[in-house]
Scaffold this active site. Structure first.
Site, PDB file in Angstrom:
ATOM      1  N   GLY A 289      13.603 -23.423   9.588  1.00  0.00           N
ATOM      2  CA  GLY A 289      11.547 -23.356   8.800  1.00  0.00           C
ATOM      3  C   GLY A 289      11.658 -24.780   9.259  1.00  0.00           C
ATOM      4  O   GLY A 289      12.473 -25.802   9.599  1.00  0.00           O
TER       5      GLY A 289
ATOM      6  N   ARG B  66      17.153 -16.292  10.281  1.00  0.00           N
ATOM      7  CA  ARG B  66      16.945 -14.967  10.128  1.00  0.00           C
ATOM      8  C   ARG B  66      16.793 -14.701  11.854  1.00  0.00           C
ATOM      9  O   ARG B  66      16.987 -13.628  12.345  1.00  0.00           O
ATOM     10  CB  ARG B  66      15.677 -14.656   9.741  1.00  0.00           C
ATOM     11  CG  ARG B  66      16.268 -14.008   7.866  1.00  0.00           C
ATOM     12  CD  ARG B  66      15.148 -14.077   7.288  1.00  0.00           C
ATOM     13  NE  ARG B  66      14.084 -15.018   7.255  1.00  0.00           N
ATOM     14  CZ  ARG B  66      12.945 -15.134   5.848  1.00  0.00           C
ATOM     15  NH1 ARG B  66      12.624 -13.907   5.437  1.00  0.00           N
ATOM     16  NH2 ARG B  66      12.665 -16.565   6.161  1.00  0.00           N
TER      17      ARG B  66
ATOM     18  N   ARG C 268      17.748 -23.972  -2.889  1.00  0.00           N
ATOM     19  CA  ARG C 268      18.369 -22.732  -4.595  1.00  0.00           C
ATOM     20  C   ARG C 268      19.559 -22.454  -4.737  1.00  0.00           C
ATOM     21  O   ARG C 268      19.935 -22.760  -3.692  1.00  0.00           O
ATOM     22  CB  ARG C 268      17.184 -21.225  -4.610  1.00  0.00           C
ATOM     23  CG  ARG C 268      16.007 -21.866  -4.315  1.00  0.00           C
ATOM     24  CD  ARG C 268      14.876 -22.060  -5.463  1.00  0.00           C
ATOM     25  NE  ARG C 268      13.763 -21.961  -5.236  1.00  0.00           N
ATOM     26  CZ  ARG C 268      13.014 -23.289  -5.210  1.00  0.00           C
ATOM     27  NH1 ARG C 268      13.776 -24.398  -4.431  1.00  0.00           N
ATOM     28  NH2 ARG C 268      11.913 -22.867  -4.816  1.00  0.00           N
TER      29      ARG C 268
ATOM     30  N   GLU D  88      20.061 -23.758 -13.349  1.00  0.00           N
ATOM     31  CA  GLU D  88      19.110 -25.063 -14.076  1.00  0.00           C
ATOM     32  C   GLU D  88      18.287 -25.357 -14.820  1.00  0.00           C
ATOM     33  O   GLU D  88      17.860 -23.848 -14.441  1.00  0.00           O
ATOM     34  CB  GLU D  88      19.316 -26.287 -12.759  1.00  0.00           C
ATOM     35  CG  GLU D  88      18.149 -24.798 -11.460  1.00  0.00           C
ATOM     36  CD  GLU D  88      17.386 -25.647 -10.026  1.00  0.00           C
ATOM     37  OE1 GLU D  88      17.543 -26.699  -9.426  1.00  0.00           O
ATOM     38  OE2 GLU D  88      15.965 -26.591 -10.713  1.00  0.00           O
TER      39      GLU D  88
ATOM     40  N   HIS E 215      17.248 -31.851  -9.358  1.00  0.00           N
ATOM     41  CA  HIS E 215      16.150 -30.929  -7.753  1.00  0.00           C
ATOM     42  C   HIS E 215      14.712 -31.789  -7.793  1.00  0.00           C
ATOM     43  O   HIS E 215      13.821 -32.061  -8.265  1.00  0.00           O
ATOM     44  CB  HIS E 215      15.718 -29.719  -8.850  1.00  0.00           C
ATOM     45  CG  HIS E 215      14.425 -28.624  -8.471  1.00  0.00           C
ATOM     46  ND1 HIS E 215      15.024 -27.546  -7.868  1.00  0.00           N
ATOM     47  CD2 HIS E 215      14.518 -28.819  -6.500  1.00  0.00           C
ATOM     48  CE1 HIS E 215      14.138 -26.156  -7.647  1.00  0.00           C
ATOM     49  NE2 HIS E 215      14.046 -27.353  -6.295  1.00  0.00           N
ATOM     50  N   ILE E 216      15.054 -32.738  -7.056  1.00  0.00           N
ATOM     51  CA  ILE E 216      13.721 -33.986  -6.476  1.00  0.00           C
ATOM     52  C   ILE E 216      13.733 -33.997  -5.330  1.00  0.00           C
ATOM     53  O   ILE E 216      13.051 -34.906  -5.256  1.00  0.00           O
ATOM     54  CB  ILE E 216      14.339 -35.112  -7.125  1.00  0.00           C
ATOM     55  CG1 ILE E 216      16.078 -35.440  -6.925  1.00  0.00           C
ATOM     56  CG2 ILE E 216      14.502 -35.695  -8.923  1.00  0.00           C
ATOM     57  CD1 ILE E 216      16.130 -36.979  -6.894  1.00  0.00           C
TER      58      ILE E 216
HETATM   59  C1  8YV Z   1       9.580 -27.841  -5.865  1.00  0.00           C
HETATM   60  C2  8YV Z   1      11.360 -27.274  -4.855  1.00  0.00           C
HETATM   61  O1  8YV Z   1       9.471 -29.180  -7.487  1.00  0.00           O
HETATM   62  O2  8YV Z   1       8.844 -26.659  -3.689  1.00  0.00           O
HETATM   63  C3  8YV Z   1       9.771 -25.639  -3.034  1.00  0.00           C
HETATM   64  O3  8YV Z   1      10.416 -25.052  -3.734  1.00  0.00           O
HETATM   65  O4  8YV Z   1      11.863 -26.634  -4.760  1.00  0.00           O
HETATM   66  C4  8YV Z   1      10.408 -28.243  -5.162  1.00  0.00           C
HETATM   67  O5  8YV Z   1      10.030 -28.904  -3.962  1.00  0.00           O
HETATM   68  C5  8YV Z   1       9.638 -27.162  -6.828  1.00  0.00           C
HETATM   69  O6  8YV Z   1       9.187 -26.576  -6.534  1.00  0.00           O
HETATM   70  C6  8YV Z   1       9.172 -27.343  -8.378  1.00  0.00           C
HETATM   71  O7  8YV Z   1       8.009 -26.308  -8.669  1.00  0.00           O
END
Ligand code: 8YV
Length: 353
Positions: free
Chosen positions: A170, A192, A253, A282, A300-301
């Protein structure tokens, strides 16, 4: 009109102002734009809201601004009769049961595009850190283990002229492919659906099946959406198909990777290194991963540059205002997850305020 009826009218219009819930403190100067249209209830601190807390917060509101910390599905919205819009701050929306929201005519929105480049930057940084053992080397140095220059110490793998595998082509996957061309990497991808030839040509990316991607990638990056279909798609069997010299980077994820199988592969030398920004449970991280040296772990940054996080909140606020039928784009939120059809239930509700 008498003063009493004017007062009654004002009271009624004040009472009718839609209410929204903001689930986390975000950027106050951006979120405060909601006050022009709505009464805002905001959580005072960053927290994990459980199902009951989310249900309670949604009970009285017309809209919600939420993050991946809030799972919103059938049960959470069961007693939220007024809810018309949920604006997710994030591009991934596996925290939302879009089907359940849609069947209740609730508009759901996310924040694509604004985080693409920042997240691709970070994915590339993680991949490099894993390949060149950057965090492991820093721990080595800080731990006082660097006792002399060692020609064969902490040797890593090259990125340049290696083969990059991208699972999920994507916007962010394409952003990573774009960066790879500066490193003369050969880009393979699996998705996909295959991309049009002109897009493949623009990124010099070749489509391969999943098994070929696993077998040929020197560095594999995961950038696909999480769903029941992609749960543990990288499991022990998939890891066994990768080169033992390869690296695996996950910025999508946590649930996409079977973490126990990954820890086993890294610990046994079946896989050279990994980098994870996302985790299945997490903020808890599997202790088997924490115990390994050949893994880079970040909390998750990937989208976490200041300007991008601000852009995400700005877009989510725009979405919420419009989805609740207010502001210049009333009824037309910029980035709905499912297109808002003005004739459909969701459309009617979006324009209803
Ligand atoms: C976000 C993320 O920080 O955008 C996404 O899907 O995983 C991250 O960039 C997170 O979703 C904040 O809610």
């Amino acid at each position: 009109m008498s003063a009493t009826s004017r007062h009654a009218l004002r009271a009624a219009s004040v009472a009718e102002r839609p209410r929204v819930w903001v689930s986390q403190p975000l950027f106050d100067d951006i979120v405060s734009r909601l006050h022009a249209y709505f009464d805002v209830v905001q959580a005072p601190d960053v927290r994990e809201h459980d199902e009951a807390a989310i249900a309670a917060a949604l009970r009285e509101v017309d809209g919600a601004l939420v993050t991946l910390n809030e799972r919103i599905g059938e049960r959470e919205i069961a007693s939220a009769p007024k809810l018309r819009a949920v604006a997710n701050v994030g591009v991934g929306y596996d925290n939302l049961d879009v089907g359940a929201l849609q069947s209740r005519g609730i508009v759901a929105t996310n924040t694509p595009d604004v985080l693409t480049e920042t997240t691709a930057d970070f994915g590339f940084a993680l991949m490099m850190a894993a390949a060149r053992r950057i965090t492991e080397s820093e721990r080595h140095l800080r731990g006082g283990k660097w006792t002399g220059w060692n020609f064969k110490g902490l040797l890593g793998a090259d990125l340049h002229r290696s083969t990059l595998g991208i699972l999920g082509m994507g916007r962010i996957g394409q952003g990573i492919a774009k960066r790879a061309s500066g490193f003369d990497m050969q880009v393979l991808y699996h998705n996909r659906s295959r991309l049009p030839a002109d897009v493949e040509g623009a990124y010099k990316a070749s489509y391969v099946d999943f098994d070929t991607l696993l077998a040929r990638a020197d560095h594999l990056v995961l950038v696909l959406p999480y769903s029941p279909q992609t749960h543990h798609i990288v499991d022990a069997a998939a890891l066994a198909k990768m080169k033992p010299t390869a690296t695996l980077t996950n910025i999508a994820r946590g649930g996409i990777v079977d973490e126990a199988a990954l820890a086993e592969a890294l610990g046994s030398g079946r896989l050279a290194a990994a980098a994870l920004d996302v985790f299945e449970g997490e903020p808890a991280v599997d202790p088997r991963l924490l115990a390994l040296d050949n893994i880079v772990l970040t909390p998750h940054i990937a989208s976490g540059s200041l300007s991008t996080r601000r852009a995400m909140v700005t877009l989510a606020v725009d979405n919420l205002i419009a989805a609740l039928g207010a502001g210049p784009d009333a009824g037309r939120p910029p980035t709905p997850i499912v297109p808002v059809t003005q004739g459909g239930d969701a459309g009617k509700r979006a324009g209803a305020a």
